[in-house]
Design a protein around this motif. Structure first.
Motif, PDB file in Angstrom:
ATOM      1  N   GLY A  60      11.476   2.283  -0.115  1.00 35.03           N
ATOM      2  CA  GLY A  60      12.156   1.053  -0.479  1.00 35.03           C
ATOM      3  C   GLY A  60      13.610   1.265  -0.855  1.00 35.03           C
ATOM      4  O   GLY A  60      14.429   0.346  -0.785  1.00 35.03           O
ATOM      5  N   TYR A  70      13.511  -7.420   2.676  1.00 29.69           N
ATOM      6  CA  TYR A  70      12.351  -6.571   2.395  1.00 29.69           C
ATOM      7  C   TYR A  70      11.152  -7.405   1.963  1.00 29.69           C
ATOM      8  O   TYR A  70      10.012  -7.108   2.341  1.00 29.69           O
ATOM      9  CB  TYR A  70      12.708  -5.564   1.299  1.00 29.69           C
ATOM     10  CG  TYR A  70      11.788  -4.373   1.234  1.00 29.69           C
ATOM     11  CD1 TYR A  70      12.011  -3.265   2.035  1.00 29.69           C
ATOM     12  CD2 TYR A  70      10.696  -4.351   0.364  1.00 29.69           C
ATOM     13  CE1 TYR A  70      11.177  -2.152   1.981  1.00 29.69           C
ATOM     14  CE2 TYR A  70       9.858  -3.245   0.304  1.00 29.69           C
ATOM     15  CZ  TYR A  70      10.097  -2.155   1.116  1.00 29.69           C
ATOM     16  OH  TYR A  70       9.265  -1.069   1.070  1.00 29.69           O
ATOM     17  N   PHE A  74       8.275  -6.365   4.463  1.00 30.46           N
ATOM     18  CA  PHE A  74       7.276  -5.421   3.950  1.00 30.46           C
ATOM     19  C   PHE A  74       5.854  -5.973   4.112  1.00 30.46           C
ATOM     20  O   PHE A  74       4.986  -5.306   4.704  1.00 30.46           O
ATOM     21  CB  PHE A  74       7.594  -5.085   2.493  1.00 30.46           C
ATOM     22  CG  PHE A  74       6.666  -4.074   1.866  1.00 30.46           C
ATOM     23  CD1 PHE A  74       6.178  -2.989   2.581  1.00 30.46           C
ATOM     24  CD2 PHE A  74       6.288  -4.191   0.530  1.00 30.46           C
ATOM     25  CE1 PHE A  74       5.326  -2.059   1.998  1.00 30.46           C
ATOM     26  CE2 PHE A  74       5.443  -3.278  -0.064  1.00 30.46           C
ATOM     27  CZ  PHE A  74       4.962  -2.207   0.675  1.00 30.46           C
ATOM     28  N   GLN A  95       5.794   1.154  -6.766  1.00 27.47           N
ATOM     29  CA  GLN A  95       6.993   0.408  -7.120  1.00 27.47           C
ATOM     30  C   GLN A  95       8.058   1.421  -7.540  1.00 27.47           C
ATOM     31  O   GLN A  95       7.777   2.346  -8.309  1.00 27.47           O
ATOM     32  CB  GLN A  95       6.703  -0.580  -8.254  1.00 27.47           C
ATOM     33  CG  GLN A  95       7.819  -1.585  -8.450  1.00 27.47           C
ATOM     34  CD  GLN A  95       7.637  -2.416  -9.695  1.00 27.47           C
ATOM     35  OE1 GLN A  95       7.425  -1.869 -10.767  1.00 27.47           O
ATOM     36  NE2 GLN A  95       7.728  -3.727  -9.557  1.00 27.47           N
ATOM     37  N   GLN A 110       9.268  -5.729  -3.468  1.00 27.54           N
ATOM     38  CA  GLN A 110       8.042  -5.002  -3.125  1.00 27.54           C
ATOM     39  C   GLN A 110       6.800  -5.795  -3.523  1.00 27.54           C
ATOM     40  O   GLN A 110       5.774  -5.756  -2.839  1.00 27.54           O
ATOM     41  CB  GLN A 110       8.021  -3.644  -3.828  1.00 27.54           C
ATOM     42  CG  GLN A 110       8.992  -2.619  -3.293  1.00 27.54           C
ATOM     43  CD  GLN A 110       8.874  -1.308  -4.056  1.00 27.54           C
ATOM     44  OE1 GLN A 110       9.147  -1.233  -5.253  1.00 27.54           O
ATOM     45  NE2 GLN A 110       8.450  -0.259  -3.360  1.00 27.54           N
ATOM     46  N   TYR A 121      -0.729  -1.448  -6.302  1.00 31.79           N
ATOM     47  CA  TYR A 121       0.459  -0.610  -6.461  1.00 31.79           C
ATOM     48  C   TYR A 121       0.350   0.256  -7.720  1.00 31.79           C
ATOM     49  O   TYR A 121      -0.520   0.052  -8.567  1.00 31.79           O
ATOM     50  CB  TYR A 121       1.711  -1.481  -6.555  1.00 31.79           C
ATOM     51  CG  TYR A 121       1.790  -2.286  -7.841  1.00 31.79           C
ATOM     52  CD1 TYR A 121       2.607  -1.885  -8.883  1.00 31.79           C
ATOM     53  CD2 TYR A 121       1.031  -3.441  -8.008  1.00 31.79           C
ATOM     54  CE1 TYR A 121       2.666  -2.600 -10.066  1.00 31.79           C
ATOM     55  CE2 TYR A 121       1.081  -4.170  -9.178  1.00 31.79           C
ATOM     56  CZ  TYR A 121       1.902  -3.743 -10.208  1.00 31.79           C
ATOM     57  OH  TYR A 121       1.950  -4.462 -11.376  1.00 31.79           O
TER      58      TYR A 121
END
Length: 285
Positions: A60, A70, A74, A95, A110, A121
């Protein structure tokens, strides 16, 4: 003999120049980002016949300049991989960790992937590493990143274990006008043993002496640090600075936070708790 030595010196100089030129070209090429579809065609497409149980993703930083892009692409990439692999493919991402560059917006981007099913995550805001020998972009506490990813996988669809998979997740922020304070609450089950601890990169003279919380003025629009107190190991009380009518609260919304809020026990190096995910939310009056 002198002529012979001069020829050797000339050859040596030419070889040194060639090496320096090739080294400089190599460095230029390393800095050049891949073109569209190069990574897919070279690294992912050849694996389409493989049967993966899940995907782990840690990337990222190179997209930090365009978080809006993004946040769209993503999740779209995850959907595309699942379709092309023809797999359920639970997806787990990291992250981004704290860094000299403020990655707050790309971290937020994200999180758009969480709108998809079977995506989770691991937070890394507290384990930035400004003195890493490989550069701050490569923090060394990868074992802790792996532990947090493992918890996310264990609590996901592959194993379905009853484990706490994240740090404290913010639920809301309510203003108490009589006491000029804000109560920040967290999702039940994620806030057990709530406590504050210095981050891995904090200055020993700062750490949690610097609040990770800020409030935004509804009239001026600026952000101001707000002192905090953990209440009953479940909630956080913020003291609203004098003269501010708060409209939003944010937490660890910066490059290198000095302090983090954890569940469990300890801080970044104790491996028994997880830091809260950075957030910004509107307050309720």
């Amino acid at each position: 003999a002198n002529k012979y030595h001069m020829e050797l010196e000339n050859i040596g100089a030419k070889m040194k120049g060639a090496v320096e030129e090739s080294t400089a070209m190599f460095r230029r090429q390393r800095r050049r980002l891949p073109e569209t579809s190069q990574l897919w065609n070279a690294m992912i497409h050849p694996l389409l016949n493989a049967r993966f149980a899940a995907a782990l993703w840690y990337q990222g930083e190179s997209d930090a300049g365009d978080p809006t892009f993004y946040a769209c692409h993503f999740p779209a990439m995850i959907v595309d991989w699942r379709r092309k692999f023809d797999l359920r493919l639970p997806f787990y991402f990291v992250q981004l960790a704290a860094h000299t560059t403020d990655f707050s917006l790309i971290r937020e981007a994200q999180m758009a992937a969480l709108k998809l099913d079977d995506v989770s995550y691991a937070v890394a805001i507290d384990i930035g590493d400004p003195t890493s020998p490989w550069g701050a972009i490569h923090p060394r506490r990868k074992q802790e990143v792996g532990r947090r990813l493992a918890l996310a996988v264990l609590g996901g669809p592959l194993y379905g274990r009853d484990v706490i998979t994240s740090g404290p997740l913010v639920r809301g922020a309510i203003v108490n006008k009589e006491t000029s304070s804000i109560i920040v609450t967290f999702v039940p089950g994620t806030e057990c043993h709530l406590h504050a601890n210095g981050t891995a990169a904090c200055d020993e003279n700062e750490c949690c002496n610097t609040s990770p919380f800020e409030v935004r003025s509804s009239t001026k629009g600026n952000w101001t640090r707000a002192d905090f107190t953990v209440l009953g190991n479940r909630r956080v009380l913020l003291s609203v600075p004098e003269g501010i009518i708060p409209s939003e609260v944010r937490y660890d919304w910066e490059g290198y936070p000095q302090c983090a809020i954890y569940n469990g026990v300890g801080g970044p190096d104790d491996h028994h708790g997880i830091a809260a995910t950075p957030f910004h939310i509107a307050v309720v009056h």
